[in-house]
Design a protein around this motif. Structure first.
Motif, short mmCIF file in Angstrom:
data_model
loop_
_atom_site.label_atom_id
_atom_site.label_comp_id
_atom_site.label_asym_id
_atom_site.label_seq_id
_atom_site.Cartn_x
_atom_site.Cartn_y
_atom_site.Cartn_z
N LEU A 140 38.27 -34.85 88.52
CA LEU A 140 39.63 -34.34 88.60
C LEU A 140 39.97 -33.51 87.37
O LEU A 140 40.58 -32.43 87.47
CB LEU A 140 40.61 -35.52 88.74
N GLU A 141 39.56 -34.00 86.20
CA GLU A 141 39.83 -33.28 84.96
C GLU A 141 39.14 -31.92 84.95
O GLU A 141 39.73 -30.91 84.55
CB GLU A 141 39.36 -34.12 83.78
N SER A 142 37.88 -31.87 85.40
CA SER A 142 37.14 -30.61 85.47
C SER A 142 37.81 -29.64 86.44
O SER A 142 37.92 -28.44 86.17
CB SER A 142 35.69 -30.87 85.90
N GLN B 261 45.32 -18.84 84.42
CA GLN B 261 45.54 -18.02 83.22
C GLN B 261 45.02 -16.60 83.43
O GLN B 261 45.67 -15.62 83.03
CB GLN B 261 44.86 -18.67 82.02
N VAL B 262 43.83 -16.48 84.05
CA VAL B 262 43.29 -15.14 84.34
C VAL B 262 44.22 -14.39 85.28
O VAL B 262 44.51 -13.19 85.08
CB VAL B 262 41.87 -15.25 84.93
N TRP B 263 44.72 -15.08 86.29
CA TRP B 263 45.62 -14.43 87.26
C TRP B 263 46.92 -14.01 86.59
O TRP B 263 47.44 -12.91 86.85
CB TRP B 263 45.91 -15.41 88.40
N ILE B 264 47.46 -14.86 85.69
CA ILE B 264 48.71 -14.52 84.98
C ILE B 264 48.49 -13.29 84.09
O ILE B 264 49.33 -12.37 84.05
CB ILE B 264 49.19 -15.72 84.14
N LEU B 265 47.34 -13.27 83.38
CA LEU B 265 47.05 -12.12 82.52
C LEU B 265 46.89 -10.83 83.33
O LEU B 265 47.40 -9.76 82.97
CB LEU B 265 45.79 -12.37 81.69
N GLY C 69 40.90 -24.88 87.38
CA GLY C 69 42.10 -24.33 88.01
C GLY C 69 43.01 -23.64 87.00
O GLY C 69 43.54 -22.55 87.26
N MET C 70 43.19 -24.27 85.84
CA MET C 70 44.02 -23.67 84.78
C MET C 70 43.42 -22.36 84.28
O MET C 70 44.14 -21.40 83.98
CB MET C 70 44.18 -24.65 83.63
N ALA C 71 42.09 -22.30 84.19
CA ALA C 71 41.43 -21.06 83.76
C ALA C 71 41.70 -19.94 84.75
O ALA C 71 42.04 -18.82 84.35
CB ALA C 71 39.92 -21.30 83.61
#
Length: 200
Positions: free
Chosen positions: A176-178, A188-192, A183-185
């Motif tokens: 789950l942590e991985s 972040q790429v999508w937000i940038l 997912g966060m990575a």
């Protein structure tokens, strides 16, 4: 685990060692016949695996009068005297949990009471009594050793079950942590990408 001081008093006995799986919300009963008033009945149980390692139990005499009972017990070791002839019932109930329980238990009924020495055997009384006492003491010691072995066997099963459960939880938590990190990575790429695309 409660050790009974009457273990050493048990002579040769009929014993039934059983292992059973009790499903969630299931009740299971076992029976033992007593042929003589005053016989000793030994009752031992231990939950080897499943849930919180607890079970409900009740022991009843032939008139359905409750002799022993307990709720959410992990194990027990009892010896009591049979005051009535007939069939004694030993019931287990798994109402507190939906998981299956692996149950190990013994039901022992004294079958050979101590012999009384007649007057014709009086010259051998002292030697026979000493031999019988030694035999009963050895039998009691062996029974105690058996109980101790069962206790450590139960502890081993519970600890092993706890280790497996902990390993499973660590695996799923790591997975789950991985997933969250990956997912966060991506987020972040999508937000940038969105930020710079909007800036144009």
């Amino acid at each position: 685990m409660r050790w009974s001081p009457f273990i050493a008093l048990l002579p040769l006995a009929q014993a039934t060692a059983l292992t059973a799986i009790l499903a969630g919300n299931e009740k299971s009963c076992y029976y033992a016949d007593v042929d003589g008033i005053g016989e000793k009945i030994g009752f031992y149980f231990a939950v080897q695996s499943g849930g919180s390692f607890d079970i409900d139990y009740v022991v009843m005499d032939p008139d359905d009068r409750v002799l022993l009972e307990g709720a959410n017990e992990r194990q027990g070791d009892f010896i009591f005297t049979a005051n009535k002839l007939g069939e004694y019932s030993f019931c287990f109930e798994n109402d507190a949990s939906m998981s299956d329980k692996l149950l190990d238990f013994d039901i022992m009924v004294e079958s050979e009471p101590r012999r009384t020495i007649s007057s014709q055997q009086q010259p051998l009384k002292e030697h026979t009594s000493s031999l019988e006492e030694s035999t009963y003491k050895l039998n009691g010691l062996f029974t105690s050793i058996t109980r101790i072995q069962k206790y450590f066997h139960t502890r081993h099963h519970r600890n092993y079950s706890t280790v497996l459960s902990t390993q499973s939880r660590i695996f799923w938590f790591t997975l789950l942590e991985s997933t969250v990190v990956i997912g966060m990575a991506f987020v972040q790429v999508w937000i940038l990408k969105t930020f710079f695309a909007g800036g144009k």
